[in-house]
Design a protein around this motif. Structure first.
Motif, short mmCIF file in Angstrom:
data_model
loop_
_atom_site.label_atom_id
_atom_site.label_comp_id
_atom_site.label_asym_id
_atom_site.label_seq_id
_atom_site.Cartn_x
_atom_site.Cartn_y
_atom_site.Cartn_z
N THR A 95 16.34 3.71 13.79
CA THR A 95 15.57 4.44 12.77
C THR A 95 15.86 5.93 12.88
OG1 THR A 95 13.85 2.76 12.86
CG2 THR A 95 13.25 4.87 11.88
N VAL A 96 15.87 6.44 14.10
CA VAL A 96 16.18 7.86 14.32
C VAL A 96 17.62 8.15 13.95
CG1 VAL A 96 16.32 9.69 16.06
CG2 VAL A 96 14.41 8.06 16.10
N ALA A 97 18.53 7.24 14.31
CA ALA A 97 19.94 7.43 13.98
C ALA A 97 20.13 7.53 12.47
CB ALA A 97 20.78 6.29 14.55
N LYS A 98 19.40 6.73 11.71
CA LYS A 98 19.49 6.78 10.25
C LYS A 98 19.00 8.13 9.72
CE LYS A 98 18.38 4.16 6.12
NZ LYS A 98 17.78 2.96 5.56
N ALA A 99 17.93 8.65 10.31
CA ALA A 99 17.42 9.97 9.90
C ALA A 99 18.45 11.05 10.20
CB ALA A 99 16.10 10.26 10.60
N TYR A 100 19.02 11.02 11.40
CA TYR A 100 20.04 12.00 11.75
C TYR A 100 21.27 11.87 10.85
CZ TYR A 100 18.17 14.29 15.95
OH TYR A 100 17.44 15.07 16.83
N GLN A 101 21.67 10.64 10.54
CA GLN A 101 22.83 10.43 9.68
C GLN A 101 22.60 11.05 8.31
OE1 GLN A 101 25.89 9.19 10.49
NE2 GLN A 101 26.39 10.00 8.47
N ASP A 102 21.40 10.90 7.80
CA ASP A 102 21.04 11.49 6.51
C ASP A 102 21.21 13.01 6.55
OD1 ASP A 102 19.94 11.29 3.84
OD2 ASP A 102 18.03 12.01 4.64
N LEU A 103 20.77 13.61 7.64
CA LEU A 103 20.87 15.07 7.78
C LEU A 103 22.32 15.51 8.04
CD1 LEU A 103 17.63 15.60 9.82
CD2 LEU A 103 18.06 16.44 7.51
N GLN A 104 23.09 14.69 8.76
CA GLN A 104 24.50 15.01 8.98
C GLN A 104 25.27 14.94 7.68
OE1 GLN A 104 25.01 12.27 12.50
NE2 GLN A 104 26.36 13.94 13.15
N THR A 105 25.00 13.93 6.88
CA THR A 105 25.67 13.79 5.58
C THR A 105 25.41 15.00 4.70
OG1 THR A 105 25.53 11.38 5.72
CG2 THR A 105 25.85 12.32 3.54
N ALA A 106 24.21 15.53 4.80
CA ALA A 106 23.84 16.72 4.01
C ALA A 106 24.38 18.01 4.63
CB ALA A 106 22.32 16.80 3.88
N GLY A 107 25.00 17.92 5.80
CA GLY A 107 25.56 19.10 6.46
C GLY A 107 24.52 19.94 7.19
N LEU A 108 23.35 19.38 7.43
CA LEU A 108 22.28 20.14 8.07
C LEU A 108 22.23 19.95 9.58
CD1 LEU A 108 19.61 19.34 5.37
CD2 LEU A 108 20.87 21.49 5.66
N VAL A 109 22.85 18.90 10.06
CA VAL A 109 22.93 18.61 11.49
C VAL A 109 24.38 18.30 11.81
CG1 VAL A 109 22.30 16.92 13.28
CG2 VAL A 109 20.56 17.77 11.73
N ARG A 110 24.83 18.79 12.96
CA ARG A 110 26.20 18.47 13.38
C ARG A 110 26.15 17.93 14.81
NH1 ARG A 110 27.41 22.96 16.41
NH2 ARG A 110 26.28 24.81 15.82
N ALA A 111 27.04 16.98 15.06
CA ALA A 111 27.13 16.37 16.38
C ALA A 111 28.34 16.94 17.09
CB ALA A 111 27.26 14.86 16.25
N ARG A 112 28.14 17.32 18.35
CA ARG A 112 29.26 17.74 19.19
C ARG A 112 29.42 16.70 20.27
NH1 ARG A 112 27.90 23.73 20.56
NH2 ARG A 112 29.41 23.31 22.21
N LYS A 113 30.53 15.99 20.21
CA LYS A 113 30.80 14.87 21.12
C LYS A 113 30.57 15.29 22.57
CE LYS A 113 32.94 10.73 20.98
NZ LYS A 113 32.33 9.63 20.30
N GLY A 114 29.75 14.52 23.24
CA GLY A 114 29.47 14.75 24.65
C GLY A 114 28.50 15.89 24.92
N VAL A 115 28.07 16.59 23.87
CA VAL A 115 27.17 17.73 24.06
C VAL A 115 25.80 17.45 23.45
CG1 VAL A 115 26.83 20.20 23.67
CG2 VAL A 115 29.14 19.31 24.06
N GLY A 116 25.76 17.02 22.19
CA GLY A 116 24.49 16.73 21.55
C GLY A 116 24.49 17.01 20.07
N LEU A 117 23.32 17.00 19.51
CA LEU A 117 23.10 17.24 18.09
C LEU A 117 22.53 18.64 17.90
CD1 LEU A 117 21.49 13.79 17.50
CD2 LEU A 117 23.60 14.54 16.41
N PHE A 118 23.04 19.34 16.90
CA PHE A 118 22.64 20.72 16.66
C PHE A 118 22.31 20.94 15.20
CE2 PHE A 118 25.26 20.69 20.39
CZ PHE A 118 24.69 21.62 21.23
N ALA A 119 21.38 21.85 14.95
CA ALA A 119 21.10 22.28 13.58
C ALA A 119 22.34 22.99 13.06
CB ALA A 119 19.90 23.21 13.55
N GLY A 120 22.70 22.72 11.84
CA GLY A 120 23.88 23.34 11.24
C GLY A 120 23.66 24.81 10.95
N GLU A 121 24.77 25.48 10.69
CA GLU A 121 24.68 26.88 10.28
C GLU A 121 24.13 26.91 8.86
OE1 GLU A 121 28.03 29.34 11.05
OE2 GLU A 121 28.56 28.22 12.86
#
Length: 111
Positions: free
Chosen positions: A45-71
């Motif tokens: 459920t959380v992954a789906k929420a994050y995916q929605d925000l990533q698709t919108a460009g609002l969250v970015r994932a850095r492999k091995g580091v974590g999830l970050f708010a986009g610029e």
């Protein structure tokens, strides 16, 4: 904690949006597992929420580091949240104010 009027992943998305607005652009966000444990929901459920925000460009994932708010995430989210408030929430609030017979003076007195 969650209401029945909207899907839980959308409510989780709103929690993430609140964190981004509080913490700012580029902020480190909780992992999927950490947020799932905190909210008491399935990690998918959380992954789906994050995916929605990533698709919108609002969250970015850095492999091995974590999830970050986009610029510029804060600016974009504020614009979207304001628009949503004015088109979705405010008409309901305004209708209730009218039903209760309140006016601007009543509201400002409580501010």
């Amino acid at each position: 904690m969650f209401s029945n009027d909207r899907p839980i992943y959308r409510q989780i998305r709103d929690l993430i949006v609140e964190r981004i607005l509080t913490l700012g652009d580029g902020a480190l966000l909780p992992s999927v597992r950490a947020l799932a444990a905190e909210a008491g929901v399935n990690p998918l459920t959380v992954a789906k929420a994050y995916q929605d925000l990533q698709t919108a460009g609002l969250v970015r994932a850095r492999k091995g580091v974590g999830l970050f708010a986009g610029e510029d995430a804060v600016r974009e989210l504020l614009a979207a949240e304001r628009e949503n408030f004015l088109t979705e929430e405010w008409p309901r609030v305004q209708a209730r104010i009218t039903r209760l017979g309140l006016d601007a003076a009543d509201l400002l007195e409580q501010a």
